[in-house]
Write a protein that holds these residues in place. Sequence first.
Motif, PDB file in Angstrom:
ATOM      1  N   UNK A  70      -0.427   3.338   1.942  1.00  0.00           N
ATOM      2  CA  UNK A  70      -0.491   2.077   2.538  1.00  0.00           C
ATOM      3  C   UNK A  70      -0.107   2.580   4.249  1.00  0.00           C
ATOM      4  N   UNK A  71      -0.817   1.880   5.137  1.00  0.00           N
ATOM      5  CA  UNK A  71      -0.140   2.023   6.609  1.00  0.00           C
ATOM      6  C   UNK A  71      -0.368   0.678   7.272  1.00  0.00           C
ATOM      7  N   UNK A  72       0.957   0.447   7.994  1.00  0.00           N
ATOM      8  CA  UNK A  72       1.042  -0.636   8.743  1.00  0.00           C
ATOM      9  C   UNK A  72       0.518  -0.585   9.963  1.00  0.00           C
ATOM     10  N   UNK A 113      -1.673  -5.585  10.286  1.00  0.00           N
ATOM     11  CA  UNK A 113      -2.527  -5.596   9.017  1.00  0.00           C
ATOM     12  C   UNK A 113      -1.961  -4.173   8.181  1.00  0.00           C
ATOM     13  N   UNK A 114      -2.134  -3.896   6.695  1.00  0.00           N
ATOM     14  CA  UNK A 114      -1.834  -2.966   6.075  1.00  0.00           C
ATOM     15  C   UNK A 114      -3.327  -2.429   5.576  1.00  0.00           C
ATOM     16  N   UNK A 115      -3.431  -1.115   5.764  1.00  0.00           N
ATOM     17  CA  UNK A 115      -4.435  -0.233   5.372  1.00  0.00           C
ATOM     18  C   UNK A 115      -4.242   0.550   4.309  1.00  0.00           C
ATOM     19  N   UNK A 116      -4.807   0.505   3.195  1.00  0.00           N
ATOM     20  CA  UNK A 116      -4.742   1.431   2.231  1.00  0.00           C
ATOM     21  C   UNK A 116      -5.910   2.649   2.420  1.00  0.00           C
ATOM     22  N   UNK A 117      -5.579   3.925   2.891  1.00  0.00           N
ATOM     23  CA  UNK A 117      -6.259   5.030   2.822  1.00  0.00           C
ATOM     24  C   UNK A 117      -6.391   5.798   1.576  1.00  0.00           C
TER      25      UNK A 117
END
Length: 218
Positions: A135-137, A190-194
């Motif tokens: 997860x990335x903010x 937003x939160x991105x899950x890579x």
Amino acid sequence: TGTIYPLVDSSESIEFNALDLIGRYDPPPTLTAVDKIEQTTELKKGWNWFSLYVKSDDMNVKSVFGSVADDLVMVKGQSQQEGFIMHENGIWAGSMKELSNSRMYSVKMSADQDFSLIGSRISSENQKITIVRGWNWVGYYGSQVISVTDALAGMNPQNGDIIKGQSGVAYYDNFEWNGSLKTLEPGHGYMIMSTTDAERQFSYPSVTTSPRRAPGRS
């Protein structure tokens, strides 16, 4: 586009009066907008997923949130390195110093407030978003609403990637984004899950198209 230019140079002193006409066709008064824009974001009581789409001359967290400090409880980043800061009875406490336009911050308010900040528009060429596995903010530094597909085109999305807003989520599957999150909005985070091990970098488009509307009943 809804962009606010708060600083304007005028060729003459102008004071607003109801029903008053200023200037003539020859010569008209000249109004020149300074190259600064204003971010206005509604912060609700409780937690807000927040980001900055203007770059202030002073990006210190105390300066940036000065306009809403009376009702600000806490600002925190994703990592221990980014830290947090709290505000109570006029006293700031915490390790957070500078804010970044590429990052999302979780902002807790004790009451609704209208956040306002004047600064420079962000250049896509000079501002990169970096994501790693997990997860990335991430912040959205565009000043217009944009579709998830257009916003994340440069990320080279992979099957299994996820993006979450404070309300709504979208999944990348079978070469397209699907889910309840359709657009990214200025001032929101937003939160991105890579799902990949490799680090990825991307920029948001500098020129956006209007988000497509989902078919609806009239």
